[in-house]
Design an enzyme around this catalytic site. Structure first.
Site, PDB file in Angstrom:
ATOM      1  N   ASP A 191     -43.506   7.095  32.529  1.00 48.07           N
ATOM      2  CA  ASP A 191     -43.360   6.497  30.735  1.00 48.07           C
ATOM      3  C   ASP A 191     -42.379   5.333  30.961  1.00 48.07           C
ATOM      4  OD1 ASP A 191     -44.754   8.538  29.715  1.00 48.07           O
ATOM      5  OD2 ASP A 191     -42.972   9.722  29.167  1.00 48.07           O
TER       6      ASP A 191
HETATM    7  N1  URA Z   1     -43.836  13.488  31.812  1.00 42.76           N
HETATM    8  C1  URA Z   1     -43.327  12.659  31.031  1.00 42.76           C
HETATM    9  O1  URA Z   1     -43.198  13.422  30.043  1.00 42.76           O
HETATM   10  N2  URA Z   1     -43.360  11.383  31.305  1.00 42.76           N
HETATM   11  C2  URA Z   1     -43.493  11.005  32.509  1.00 42.76           C
HETATM   12  O2  URA Z   1     -43.439   9.709  32.775  1.00 42.76           O
HETATM   13  C3  URA Z   1     -43.912  11.790  33.812  1.00 42.76           C
HETATM   14  C4  URA Z   1     -44.129  12.947  33.302  1.00 42.76           C
END
Ligand code: URA
Length: 240
Positions: free
Chosen positions: A106
């Protein structure tokens, strides 16, 4: 591949740097027909003929880079709206090789991002069949509990999909925790904690399969994988 002879040997043949140095010392390496025992000199495996035990040492054309993705950078190779992407942090020579991102992270998360133009490896590491374990460190708004540990270890129904069993380890008071998951569904870890009534405040990826984020890297730094790391990740994907 260009660089120090010992590094080129290790990266192209996937032997360790120590084994490359031993092979050099033992006189098993020639460059353009001349035996070379010192690994420090610069070579170019495309322009020069490097032989190890009589076999040509050549780059396979693939690039493998680990990047410490900082918070705020997209784990993508381009963005139509002009946001900063992981690709923007790599130098031109790597961008030209057109690597793809292995497994999204993310925008507000940080940590290990693997970029490679080895499409087969990328596919295998992200496919549910091979499911390389991913390890994350999370910071939560309220401490996780033993009930959360049990919930993470079982399939968790998130509505649109049910997770495979993962692993949650509490650190100190439980506001920090280590999470291992096999899949990488959109916002998976945030959603798993949300399901347990907690909010993820910070998320950092520490490893993908055998590949561990180098502690020497600061956010935004990158480095090519070593020969040993490439070998381990190819082995983890059943490609060696
Ligand atoms: N889980 C999440 O919520 N975000 C990520 O970037 C990776 C795994």
């Amino acid at each position: 591949m260009k660089g120090r002879l010992d590094k080129v040997l290790a990266t192209c043949t996937l032997i360790s740097r120590t084994d490359a140095q031993a092979a050099l010392k033992a006189g098993r390496v020639t460059v353009d027909g001349v035996p070379v025992r010192d690994g420090k000199g610069k070579v170019d495996s495309d322009a020069q003929v490097i032989l190890l035990d009589g076999k040509r040492v050549e780059g396979d054309g693939f690039v493998y880079v680990m990047l410490y993705k900082p918070v705020g950078v997209l784990s993508a190779t381009e963005d139509k709206k002009g946001a900063v992407t992981a690709m923007d942090l790599l130098p031109e020579e790597y961008r030209k090789a057109a690597p793809g991102v292995v497994g999204r992270l993310d925008k507000d998360a940080e940590g290990l991002l693997l970029l490679t133009n080895n499409g087969d490896l990328n596919h295998r590491l992200t496919s549910p069949k091979h499911h390389a374990d991913k390890l994350y460190r999370v910071t939560l708004d309220i401490p996780a509990t033993e009930a959360d540990v049990a919930a993470f270890a079982a399939p968790m129904d998130l509505g649109d999909f049910t997770t495979q069993p993962g692993r949650l380890e509490l650190v100190e008071d439980g506001k920090t925790a280590l999470v291992t998951i096999h899949e990488g569904k959109f916002h998976q870890i945030k959603r798993m904690f949300q399901h347990q009534g907690k909010t993820v405040q910070a998320l950092k990826r520490l490893s993908i399969g055998p590949l561990v984020l180098d502690e020497m890297l600061a956010p935004g730094d990158w480095r090519p994988l070593t020969g040993g790391e490439i070998r381990e990740i190819l082995q983890a994907a059943d490609m060696m």
